[in-house]
Scaffold this active site. Structure first.
Site, short mmCIF file in Angstrom:
data_model
loop_
_atom_site.label_atom_id
_atom_site.label_comp_id
_atom_site.label_asym_id
_atom_site.label_seq_id
_atom_site.Cartn_x
_atom_site.Cartn_y
_atom_site.Cartn_z
N PRO A 77 0.99 -1.42 0.15
CA PRO A 77 -0.11 -0.11 0.04
C PRO A 77 0.85 1.06 0.11
O PRO A 77 1.81 1.38 0.79
CB PRO A 77 -0.68 -0.16 1.25
CG PRO A 77 -0.91 -1.58 1.52
CD PRO A 77 0.36 -2.19 1.02
N CYS A 78 0.39 2.21 -0.76
CA CYS A 78 1.21 3.34 -1.13
C CYS A 78 0.69 4.69 -0.22
O CYS A 78 1.48 5.73 -0.43
CB CYS A 78 1.50 3.56 -2.65
SG CYS A 78 -0.44 4.03 -3.28
N GLN A 79 -0.41 4.63 0.17
CA GLN A 79 -1.14 5.72 0.57
C GLN A 79 -0.22 6.60 1.76
O GLN A 79 0.00 7.93 1.57
CB GLN A 79 -2.38 5.74 1.24
CG GLN A 79 -3.52 5.14 0.31
CD GLN A 79 -3.66 3.69 0.16
OE1 GLN A 79 -2.75 2.97 0.29
NE2 GLN A 79 -4.73 3.48 -0.18
N PHE A 81 2.94 7.08 1.57
CA PHE A 81 4.15 7.58 1.06
C PHE A 81 3.74 8.74 -0.09
O PHE A 81 4.62 9.22 -0.71
CB PHE A 81 4.96 6.80 0.58
CG PHE A 81 5.38 5.48 1.46
CD1 PHE A 81 5.86 5.58 2.64
CD2 PHE A 81 4.87 3.90 1.01
CE1 PHE A 81 5.96 4.52 3.56
CE2 PHE A 81 4.84 2.97 2.04
CZ PHE A 81 5.63 3.45 3.23
#
Length: 342
Positions: A77-79, A81
């Site tokens: 999951p990228c949220q 960053f």
């Protein structure tokens, strides 16, 4: 289809989403032996196109239940960053999910590892004070891997979208090499929207999520290649008038971007909100259809999405926006296949 599945490198896919990465690696000749994602909308699309996917929280999956593999891919999951988020990094619990990847890598020791994330990961700090990407690199090196990473623009690799992402590839040290990124595509004329939106009528999923009345009234005043800044001041809502009155304070936001037919589209996002991304069709006063954003994300036209309810239609924008562009995955997958498995 893979020509010889018995000899194809075995792929374990973590945080698989709806299958953009998996489709690209399948096209590159890898055989997926296990996939996992916690998001139910993504699971539904994945099953429709590939078959079974483990839907458990990865933190609850014993390593012994994951098959042996030659390569592990993960778009954790990228949220935490994202430049658009609050940048809490590893202080957000989702930011530590990469440790689950390391837990599995330590036991399975695949020949190759691929991580994909937003470019904001490059500048995110670990609680130790180091940059998080260097911590991840160091952790992989301790497990016996040579690591290379780079922020790439998907359009440099044949994707009709200016989408910057961090790609990290690690090769097990006994291979005696470090991954080399493939050369970029210099001629991008065929990546403009003019070449992407010519979809035959019989291709499914050509439905769209209507705009709110306010958004609809705004997009109708925006020309190709423009944004909200092209709307006459007197036609703006009070909120947008305040922003227009003090552009410096608001950092001149480029809301309601509408790309022209002769431009490469910007990043397709999970939210599909016109304020945050170029989601408006160049000619028609509407959002892109599900199939149009799938084209921009390089999903093949026979890849199936679910559009039987408004809820499902909205969910498809999310899962497609979160996906790795299939063609970007194929280009990287081809390079990994050539360098590590030939």
């Amino acid at each position: 289809m893979i020509a010889n599945e018995k000899s194809a490198p075995r792929l374990v896919s973590l945080f698989s989403g709806c299958g953009g990465m998996d489709k690209g690696f399948e096209q590159a000749g890898f055989q997926r032996v296990w996939a996992n994602d916690f998001d139910k909308d993504a699971q539904a699309v994945f099953r429709l196109n590939f078959g079974e996917i483990d839907g458990r929280d990865i933190r609850e999956v014993p390593v012994d239940e994951i098959p042996a593999c030659d390569i592990l891919t993960a778009g954790f999951p990228c949220q935490p960053f994202s430049n658009a988020g609050n940048r809490r990094g590893v202080y957000d619990s989702r930011g530590e999910l990469y440790l689950e990847c390391l837990r599995i890598i330590e036991r399975k020791l695949p020949k190759a590892v691929l991580f994909e994330n937003v470019k904001g990961l490059i500048s995110s700090k670990h609680q130790s004070g180091q940059y998080l990407i260097e911590v991840i690199k160091g952790d992989l090196e301790k497990l016996g891997y040579a690591v290379n990473y780079r922020v790439v623009n998907a359009s440099d690799y044949g994707v009709p979208q200016n989408r910057e992402r961090l790609i990290l590839v690690a090769f097990r040290n006994d291979l005696g090499k470090r991954f080399e990124f493939p050369p970029v595509q210099l001629n991008k004329e065929n990546l403009t929207l003019r070449h992407i939106l010519d979809i035959p009528e019989d291709v499914p999923n050509q439905v769209y999520w209507p705009y709110s009345p306010q958004a609809q009234s705004m997009v109708e005043k925006i020309p190709q290649g423009g944004s909200w800044k092209n709307i006459p001041y007197e036609d703006l809502s009070p909120r947008f008038k305040r922003i227009r009155d003090d552009m410096k304070r608001y950092h001149a936001p480029n809301f309601y971007r509408r790309f022209s037919l002769d431009e490469i589209n910007g990043t397709i996002t999970a939210s599909a909100q016109p304020e945050n991304c170029g989601i408006t069709h160049p000619i028609h006063n509407r959002r892109y259809t599900i199939r149009e954003i799938a084209r921009i994300q390089t999903f093949p036209d026979d890849f199936k999405f679910i559009d039987d309810t408004t809820k499902n239609i909205v969910a498809m924008y999310k899962v497609i926006g979160n996906a790795v562009p299939c063609h970007l995955a194929k280009v990287i997958g081809d390079a990994i296949m050539e360098q590590a498995f030939k």
